[in-house]
Design a protein around this motif. Structure first.
Motif, PDB file in Angstrom:
ATOM      1  N   ILE A  74     -26.234  -3.103 -38.643  1.00  0.00           N
ATOM      2  CA  ILE A  74     -24.388  -4.003 -39.504  1.00  0.00           C
ATOM      3  C   ILE A  74     -24.178  -5.508 -39.542  1.00  0.00           C
ATOM      4  O   ILE A  74     -23.017  -5.200 -40.744  1.00  0.00           O
ATOM      5  N   ALA A  75     -24.490  -5.169 -39.051  1.00  0.00           N
ATOM      6  CA  ALA A  75     -24.156  -6.940 -39.073  1.00  0.00           C
ATOM      7  C   ALA A  75     -23.919  -7.510 -40.625  1.00  0.00           C
ATOM      8  O   ALA A  75     -23.613  -8.950 -41.436  1.00  0.00           O
ATOM      9  N   VAL A  76     -25.732  -7.493 -40.846  1.00  0.00           N
ATOM     10  CA  VAL A  76     -25.947  -8.015 -41.369  1.00  0.00           C
ATOM     11  C   VAL A  76     -24.889  -7.440 -43.117  1.00  0.00           C
ATOM     12  O   VAL A  76     -24.982  -7.873 -44.730  1.00  0.00           O
ATOM     13  N   VAL A  77     -25.139  -5.976 -43.217  1.00  0.00           N
ATOM     14  CA  VAL A  77     -24.213  -5.182 -44.347  1.00  0.00           C
ATOM     15  C   VAL A  77     -22.586  -5.936 -44.815  1.00  0.00           C
ATOM     16  O   VAL A  77     -22.373  -5.986 -45.791  1.00  0.00           O
ATOM     17  N   VAL A  78     -22.472  -6.059 -42.899  1.00  0.00           N
ATOM     18  CA  VAL A  78     -20.444  -6.242 -43.351  1.00  0.00           C
ATOM     19  C   VAL A  78     -20.607  -7.518 -43.656  1.00  0.00           C
ATOM     20  O   VAL A  78     -19.422  -8.175 -44.142  1.00  0.00           O
ATOM     21  N   ALA A  79     -21.739  -8.683 -43.489  1.00  0.00           N
ATOM     22  CA  ALA A  79     -20.957  -9.656 -43.291  1.00  0.00           C
ATOM     23  C   ALA A  79     -21.206  -9.982 -45.160  1.00  0.00           C
ATOM     24  O   ALA A  79     -19.886 -10.916 -44.937  1.00  0.00           O
ATOM     25  N   PRO A  80     -21.479 -10.103 -46.259  1.00  0.00           N
ATOM     26  CA  PRO A  80     -21.493 -10.102 -47.600  1.00  0.00           C
ATOM     27  C   PRO A  80     -19.813  -9.397 -48.247  1.00  0.00           C
ATOM     28  O   PRO A  80     -19.326  -9.780 -48.781  1.00  0.00           O
ATOM     29  N   LEU A  81     -19.442  -8.313 -47.542  1.00  0.00           N
ATOM     30  CA  LEU A  81     -18.273  -7.626 -47.576  1.00  0.00           C
ATOM     31  C   LEU A  81     -16.796  -8.554 -47.224  1.00  0.00           C
ATOM     32  O   LEU A  81     -16.112  -8.814 -47.303  1.00  0.00           O
ATOM     33  N   ILE A  82     -17.496  -9.180 -45.983  1.00  0.00           N
ATOM     34  CA  ILE A  82     -16.141 -10.435 -45.440  1.00  0.00           C
ATOM     35  C   ILE A  82     -16.565 -11.483 -46.267  1.00  0.00           C
ATOM     36  O   ILE A  82     -15.313 -12.269 -47.035  1.00  0.00           O
ATOM     37  N   LEU A  84     -17.674 -11.514 -49.358  1.00  0.00           N
ATOM     38  CA  LEU A  84     -16.809 -10.793 -50.942  1.00  0.00           C
ATOM     39  C   LEU A  84     -14.963 -11.725 -50.711  1.00  0.00           C
ATOM     40  O   LEU A  84     -14.401 -11.929 -51.933  1.00  0.00           O
ATOM     41  N   VAL A  85     -13.651 -10.885 -49.615  1.00  0.00           N
ATOM     42  CA  VAL A  85     -12.720 -11.103 -49.933  1.00  0.00           C
ATOM     43  C   VAL A  85     -12.297 -12.109 -49.630  1.00  0.00           C
ATOM     44  O   VAL A  85     -11.128 -12.330 -50.277  1.00  0.00           O
ATOM     45  N   LEU A  86     -12.910 -13.405 -48.548  1.00  0.00           N
ATOM     46  CA  LEU A  86     -12.503 -14.432 -48.657  1.00  0.00           C
ATOM     47  C   LEU A  86     -12.700 -15.661 -50.049  1.00  0.00           C
ATOM     48  O   LEU A  86     -11.802 -15.836 -49.938  1.00  0.00           O
ATOM     49  N   GLU A  87     -14.077 -15.131 -50.526  1.00  0.00           N
ATOM     50  CA  GLU A  87     -14.070 -16.117 -52.057  1.00  0.00           C
ATOM     51  C   GLU A  87     -12.791 -15.760 -52.964  1.00  0.00           C
ATOM     52  O   GLU A  87     -12.859 -16.156 -54.046  1.00  0.00           O
ATOM     53  N   GLN A  88     -11.732 -14.020 -52.911  1.00  0.00           N
ATOM     54  CA  GLN A  88     -10.097 -13.949 -53.419  1.00  0.00           C
ATOM     55  C   GLN A  88      -9.501 -14.699 -52.582  1.00  0.00           C
ATOM     56  O   GLN A  88      -8.340 -13.755 -53.434  1.00  0.00           O
ATOM     57  N   GLY A  89      -9.592 -15.472 -51.546  1.00  0.00           N
ATOM     58  CA  GLY A  89      -8.393 -16.054 -52.131  1.00  0.00           C
ATOM     59  C   GLY A  89      -7.972 -15.845 -50.749  1.00  0.00           C
ATOM     60  O   GLY A  89      -6.916 -16.444 -50.201  1.00  0.00           O
ATOM     61  N   ALA A  90      -8.475 -14.425 -49.668  1.00  0.00           N
ATOM     62  CA  ALA A  90      -8.142 -14.214 -48.961  1.00  0.00           C
ATOM     63  C   ALA A  90      -8.347 -14.460 -46.738  1.00  0.00           C
ATOM     64  O   ALA A  90      -8.652 -14.918 -47.572  1.00  0.00           O
ATOM     65  N   ILE A 238     -14.231  -1.314 -51.355  1.00  0.00           N
ATOM     66  CA  ILE A 238     -15.300  -1.153 -49.791  1.00  0.00           C
ATOM     67  C   ILE A 238     -15.835   0.141 -50.152  1.00  0.00           C
ATOM     68  O   ILE A 238     -16.647   0.214 -49.197  1.00  0.00           O
ATOM     69  N   PHE A 239     -16.516   0.662 -51.066  1.00  0.00           N
ATOM     70  CA  PHE A 239     -16.594   1.816 -51.206  1.00  0.00           C
ATOM     71  C   PHE A 239     -18.697   1.439 -51.453  1.00  0.00           C
ATOM     72  O   PHE A 239     -18.791   2.203 -50.126  1.00  0.00           O
ATOM     73  N   PRO A 240     -19.140   0.587 -52.377  1.00  0.00           N
ATOM     74  CA  PRO A 240     -20.383   0.668 -52.092  1.00  0.00           C
ATOM     75  C   PRO A 240     -21.175  -0.293 -50.199  1.00  0.00           C
ATOM     76  O   PRO A 240     -22.225   0.016 -50.237  1.00  0.00           O
ATOM     77  N   PHE A 241     -19.918  -0.678 -49.830  1.00  0.00           N
ATOM     78  CA  PHE A 241     -20.504  -1.607 -48.649  1.00  0.00           C
ATOM     79  C   PHE A 241     -20.600  -0.323 -47.658  1.00  0.00           C
ATOM     80  O   PHE A 241     -21.195  -0.351 -46.910  1.00  0.00           O
ATOM     81  N   ALA A 242     -19.162   0.448 -47.895  1.00  0.00           N
ATOM     82  CA  ALA A 242     -18.686   1.694 -46.751  1.00  0.00           C
ATOM     83  C   ALA A 242     -20.539   2.617 -46.893  1.00  0.00           C
ATOM     84  O   ALA A 242     -20.665   3.472 -45.802  1.00  0.00           O
ATOM     85  N   VAL A 243     -21.185   2.873 -47.261  1.00  0.00           N
ATOM     86  CA  VAL A 243     -22.303   3.735 -48.571  1.00  0.00           C
ATOM     87  C   VAL A 243     -23.650   3.099 -47.593  1.00  0.00           C
ATOM     88  O   VAL A 243     -24.165   3.706 -46.554  1.00  0.00           O
ATOM     89  N   THR A 244     -23.559   1.526 -47.691  1.00  0.00           N
ATOM     90  CA  THR A 244     -24.916   1.187 -47.182  1.00  0.00           C
ATOM     91  C   THR A 244     -24.512   0.992 -45.590  1.00  0.00           C
ATOM     92  O   THR A 244     -25.470   1.067 -45.314  1.00  0.00           O
ATOM     93  N   ILE A 245     -23.165   1.154 -45.206  1.00  0.00           N
ATOM     94  CA  ILE A 245     -23.025   0.748 -43.413  1.00  0.00           C
ATOM     95  C   ILE A 245     -23.623   2.299 -43.287  1.00  0.00           C
ATOM     96  O   ILE A 245     -24.235   1.990 -42.158  1.00  0.00           O
TER      97      ILE A 245
END
Length: 348
Positions: A74-82, A84-90, A238-245
């Motif tokens: 799960i860590a490997v799956v959620v790391a790209p989400l984190i 991606l959001v950081l790249e958007q300036g969050a 978040i939906f694509p990441f939720a499906v993968t998780i």
């Protein structure tokens, strides 16, 4: 009330469930911290996931004796989400909020999977694939232990410190291997962890400990609704990441269920486990956890230590919470090499 709990959730041997649960709790700490770091979030996010997911699945899941928590998959799956959001300036705190939302949605998808009774199809997985999964996980766990010999600056431990770590790990493995031939009154793994820690402290041996990785001190995980905009844009993110998780979590959980079935010569309930995993992820997302699924290594530790009932998982989760809130300074004294030795026996 305590005796009612034990009678309801324990196996035929409550003592084994309690002792194995304590053993598993000790093994959960470094794994949860490491997986949180892989995901790019605060270590407490991984520890809170280990507590909430472990507790909920132990009560509501379909496989007594199986341990769930924060996992590398799960860590490997959620790391790209984190990322991606950081790249958007969050900020990291804002990115973590999106993670919580994705984990909650993944939980709902897993519950739907179980309600539709699709979990039973895990029985169709061919035995060679199942063997490949188990041996593949062993290789992943082995690689994870090798990483424990790497320092924060990326260099490897060498010289005398390396020899000390290898000696401690070897001694731990020897205790786990030979103690059951003498007595099975207490879990060999628990004895190895306590004896190894006391020996290092008493003899003043300098070696890396859990506290050198990160502090595990915290409070009870607070209820927290994800602070994200509830709109279509957020859902599309978040939906694509939720499906993968949801998919990765269910696959690993149901294959681990099959493994525990084989080890205990009993039969779990895949559909109930799917619902339990979904409920656990939904809950952990509301209590600051990073999501997770069944843990092969910790499940094997539990079974090998005598844990058969739901009580073993409940004890492991509550003990982990006690470590976080009250006993962090003592758990942080445990040598990393001792836990490496424990996990290497799991690999073998």
């Amino acid at each position: 009330m305590l005796f009612t709990l034990i009678n309801k959730y324990a196996s035929a041997n409550p003592k084994n469930d309690i002792l194995s649960g304590l053993t598993v709790a000790l093994a959960l700490v470094p794994e949860a911290v490491a997986f949180a770091i892989i995901a790019g979030v605060n270590p407490l996010v991984g520890l809170y996931a280990a507590f909430t997911i472990g507790l909920v699945t132990s009560i509501a899941g379909g496989r007594p004796g199986m341990i769930s928590g924060a996992t590398g998959a799960i860590a490997v799956v959620v790391a790209p989400l984190i990322a991606l959001v950081l790249e958007q300036g969050a900020t990291l705190a804002q990115a973590t909020e999106y993670l919580f939302a994705a984990v909650i949605l993944a939980g709902f998808l897993q519950i739907l999977f179980g309600v539709l009774k699709l979990g039973k199809f895990i029985r169709l997985v061919p035995h060679p694939v199942f063997l490949g999964f188990v041996n593949g996980i062993a290789l992943v766990i082995f690689a994870g232990q090798i990483k424990q010999f790497e320092l924060k600056d990326g260099t490897w431990i060498t010289g005398e410190p390396l020899m000390i770590m290898l000696a401690i790990a070897a001694a731990t493995m020897a205790v786990i291997h030979f103690l059951p031939k003498i007595t099975k009154t207490v879990p060999a793994i628990l004895v190895a962890v306590i004896a190894g820690t006391l020996a290092v402290i008493t003899l003043g041996i300098e070696t890396r400990t859990v506290g050198d990785i990160a502090s595990i001190k915290g409070g009870f995980p607070p209820f927290h609704m994800p602070n994200v905009p509830f709109d279509l844009e957020m859902l599309k993110l978040i939906f694509p990441f939720a499906v993968t998780i949801a998919a990765v979590g269910l696959i690993e959980s149901l294959l681990t269920l099959n493994l525990v079935d084989d080890l205990t010569e009993t039969t779990g309930q895949p559909n109930r486990e799917s619902v339990g995993q979904g409920l656990a992820n939904s809950v952990t997302g509301l209590f600051g956890g990073m999501g997770g699924c069944a843990m092969v290594g910790q499940s094997i530790i539990n079974v090998k230590s005598g844990g058969r009932g739901r009580l073993s998982g409940i004890v492991a989760s509550l003990a982990l919470l006690a470590f976080i809130v009250y006993l962090s300074e003592y758990v942080e004294m445990i040598p990393i090499a001792v836990l490496v030795g424990v996990m290497m026996m799991v690999v073998i």
